[in-house]
Design an enzyme around this catalytic site. Structure first.
Site, PDB file in Angstrom:
ATOM      1  N   CYS A 196      10.693  -7.423   4.319  1.00  0.00           N
ATOM      2  CA  CYS A 196      10.202  -7.806   2.917  1.00  0.00           C
ATOM      3  C   CYS A 196       9.378  -6.844   2.087  1.00  0.00           C
ATOM      4  CB  CYS A 196       9.354  -9.146   3.192  1.00  0.00           C
ATOM      5  SG  CYS A 196      10.329 -10.505   3.980  1.00  0.00           S
ATOM      6  N   HIS A 240       5.459  -9.290  -1.537  1.00  0.00           N
ATOM      7  CA  HIS A 240       5.057  -9.782  -0.266  1.00  0.00           C
ATOM      8  C   HIS A 240       3.578  -9.575  -0.021  1.00  0.00           C
ATOM      9  CE1 HIS A 240       5.658 -10.317   3.958  1.00  0.00           C
ATOM     10  NE2 HIS A 240       4.922  -9.460   4.281  1.00  0.00           N
TER      11      HIS A 240
END
Length: 488
Positions: free
Chosen positions: A71, A125
């Site tokens: 991510c 993220h």
């Protein structure tokens, strides 16, 4: 210089179109988490009517690739237009501003050029890092952008109904959530339903101002597999494609990983049963349909507000995913299933609608593409390429290859010295995926992989020992080493 001049020309062309409208186009950037191209418009049995309708409005990219299949590095790369190596970021536990405090981001660039920028859901993220999201990129505080997937428990009044997922016993829990849960609850019981509801709520305010950039970050289909029951009910489990768990023959061990995200610590893992595998795969598809339904709510609200005709809509996935294929679960490899992502771009007044392109593209191409579509000046230093030529002509190409990389161990920030031991560098050409695993300290190439994507089963045999077309392989090797030079 040549690439810079191309970007300028593309921006001027786009600007000439923008000036003919009342205001520059809005942007709706939709992000999915852990989604491989498992959508109806990609030929998948996934039930995704709203994303299929979006594909009918624009261009679907069938060869789009992330720059690292996890991510934080993937999202940071796309949102800055810089490769993970340029950022020096290969882990989830470091915020990109810890390494590059003043780096420009895509929403910040739009904010500095007159756009109202808003974010609902997960875009940057964040939950592993000290900084929460990226406040300077937004015109107002982010909504539900900071959380842990393992805390996405159903929020309902009164007792929970029966859990219809029956095969989670023995699987690890995902935080405080069972790996598979199937409750008959409203969409808003989980994060993604609330993300969509907040986006719908703020649309009237966005309409009142000038152009806006709205990022919509969905948490699904990332594990745990716990979409509301009505989305599980869309599927007959027996008709979900059967799993082929075979590893590629002759692939080096370093290409794989222990799948700890789904199966738990390597020394405590138990092989999931056939029933558990089927239930997790079913849950992944249910999560896709749940996410698709939330996207439908936001696009319907934009249509009602008469916003669609002047909005660029982009849908992208941060990286791909394994559901037991190659014996792997989740992400963190350089295989095609992890590197390849869905990408749909639907500009207003698009010249091409409902088309697919096989052009090789990378996620860091989105920053210059949105600049060009909205008539913004090109941001300096971007490493991507505008995709306007492909949006105008799906047969066009803008680059000969796409690049993905991943370290070993998969999460080096969890090691004592927080450094990888190896880096896998991978190039995807029209025919080949070629990967080199290099020693992080010495740069020596210690293992190689070559997969022929003209095959019906493209990544089940590593043919590096005997390439079918040696000249074409050597061209792929040349491209890889031009992008990632060997140490002298």
């Amino acid at each position: 210089l040549r690439q810079f001049m191309k970007s300028v020309l593309f921006s001027l062309f786009a600007a000439s179109s923008v000036l003919a409208t009342a205001q520059p186009p809005n942007v709706l950037l939709i992000t999915a988490d852990d989604l491989r191209p498992e959508l109806g418009c990609y030929g998948s049995p996934a039930i995704t009517p709203h994303l299929d309708a979006l594909a009918a409005r624009g261009t679907t990219f069938t060869r789009a690739y992330c720059q690292q299949a996890v991510c934080n590095p993937s999202r940071s790369s796309m949102l800055t237009g810089l490769r993970p190596g340029t950022l020096g970021l290969y882990t989830n536990g470091t915020h990109f501003r810890e390494l590059k405090p003043d780096v420009m981001t895509l929403p910040l660039w739009f904010k500095e050029h007159g756009y109202t920028t808003r974010c609902t859901g997960k875009l940057f993220h964040n939950w592993h890092t000290k900084e929460k999201g990226d406040p300077r990129s937004w015109s107002a505080p982010e909504f539900l952008h900071y959380a842990n997937h393992g805390d996405d428990t159903p929020q309902v009044s009164g007792p929970l109904p029966e859990n219809h997922a029956k095969h989670s016993e023995g699987l690890r829990k995902y935080g405080s959530v069972g790996m598979c849960e199937c409750y008959d609850v409203p969409d808003e019981a989980y994060y993604d339903g609330r993300v969509a509801a907040e986006a719908v709520r703020i649309l009237p305010d966005l309409k009142k101002g000038g152009p806006f950039f709205l990022a919509l970050g969905f948490w699904k289909p990332h594990a745990p597999f716990n979409a509301p029951k009505k989305y599980w009910d869309l599927y007959d489990r027996s008709k979900i494609p059967a799993l082929n768990p075979a590893r590629p023959s002759d692939a080096p061990e370093i290409a794989f990983h222990p799948s700890t995200e789904i199966l738990g610590p390597a020394d405590q893992q138990k092989k999931p049963s056939l029933e558990q595998i089927a239930e997790m795969r079913h849950g992944y598809f249910a999560g896709i349909s749940y996410m698709d339904a939330q996207i439908g709510k936001v696009i319907a609200a934009m249509k009602e507000q008469e916003m669609l005709e002047n909005t660029v809509i982009v849908f992208w996935g941060d990286h791909g995913y394994h559901l037991g294929e190659h014996g792997l679960w989740a992400k963190t490899s350089n295989f095609e299933l992890d590197a390849r992502v869905p990408l749909i771009i639907a500009p207003p007044r698009a010249k091409q609608r409902g088309v697919q392109t096989r052009a090789l593209v990378e996620m860091l191409d989105l920053f210059p593409t949105l600049n060009a579509l909205c008539g913004l000046p090109p941001a300096l230093g971007l490493e991507g390429t505008s995709l306007l030529p492909v949006l105008d002509n799906p047969e066009a190409t803008v680059k000969p290859a796409a690049f993905t990389q991943h370290p070993r161990p998969p999460y080096p920030d969890r090691t004592p010295d927080k450094q990888p031991t190896h880096m896998g560098y991978s190039v995807r050409t029209a025919r080949w995926r070629y990967t080199e695993w290099r020693n992080w300290k010495t740069g020596a190439v210690e293992a190689r992989e070559l997969y022929d994507h003209s095959s019906d089963q493209p990544e089940l045999e590593n043919v590096i020992g005997n390439p079918p077309d040696k000249a074409a392989f050597e061209e792929a090797e040349k491209l890889l080493r031009a992008q990632f030079p060997l140490k002298p």
